[in-house]
Design an enzyme around this catalytic site. Structure first.
Site: not given
Ligand code: ADP
Length: 164
Positions: A21, A45, A94, A132
């Site tokens: 990040h 979440k 990514r 993460s």
């Protein structure tokens, strides 16, 4: 002609922020005059870290990037962007696995908010594997995570998993 200041939002859950990040933050702050890092407060979440903790952890590691600041938001990212009068969203890509999901979000955002565009920065190859959730998985079992996250984040993860 007066040059309008360019501003973008880089949004995510950042639960917690990683070197991947930070790389995107540093690079997009070179492209835009101003960068807002938007930390999502998503009630659906259940994050490991509270919104306040996630904001603080980012603030602690982006001090060297002068033209960025951290804000939290809930609800739709496009609504937050409009509220801030920002018309560019930055996302990091990514691998191909990110692509389909990111494309879907970017395209649906264009449908509901045609005035807002999404741009993608491809990950520095060094961080292409990093997420993460992977960091949390390693931290949970006490592995060395110093290559994935800054020291303040590693410390918070260790505390969280050791129950301190
Ligand atoms: P979300 O919950 O929205 O997926 P994340 O906090 O996981 O939020 O990620 C926020 C943004 O950062 C996304 O655009 C994601 O693709 C990007 N990102 C996550 N990890 C990396 C990484 N290692 N390198 C570059 N970009 C990344």
């Amino acid at each position: 002609m007066k040059h309008k200041k360019s501003c973008a939002i880089y949004a995510g859950s950042f639960d917690p922020v990683t070197y991947g990040h930070i790389d995107i933050i540093e690079r997009s702050s070179l492209i835009f005059d101003e960068l807002i890092i938007g930390v999502l407060n998503n009630s659906a979440k259940s994050p490991l870290f509270s919104l306040e903790e996630r904001v603080k952890m980012i603030e602690d590691v982006v001090g060297h990037v002068e033209n960025c600041h951290v804000e939290s938001f809930s609800g739709l990212l496009v609504d937050f962007a409009r509220q801030k009068q920002v018309d560019v969203i930055v996302r990091g890509l990514r691998a191909v696995t990110d692509f389909e999901y990111e494309l879907q979000i970017a395209q649906s955002n264009r449908v509901v908010a045609g005035d807002i565009d999404t741009i993608f920065l491809t990950t520095n190859i060094e961080y292409s594997y990093l997420s993460s959730s992977m960091v949390k998985e390693y931290a949970q079992y006490g592995a060395d995570i110093s290559r994935f996250v800054p020291p303040n984040v590693a410390q918070k993860l260790m505390e969280r998993y050791s129950g301190k």
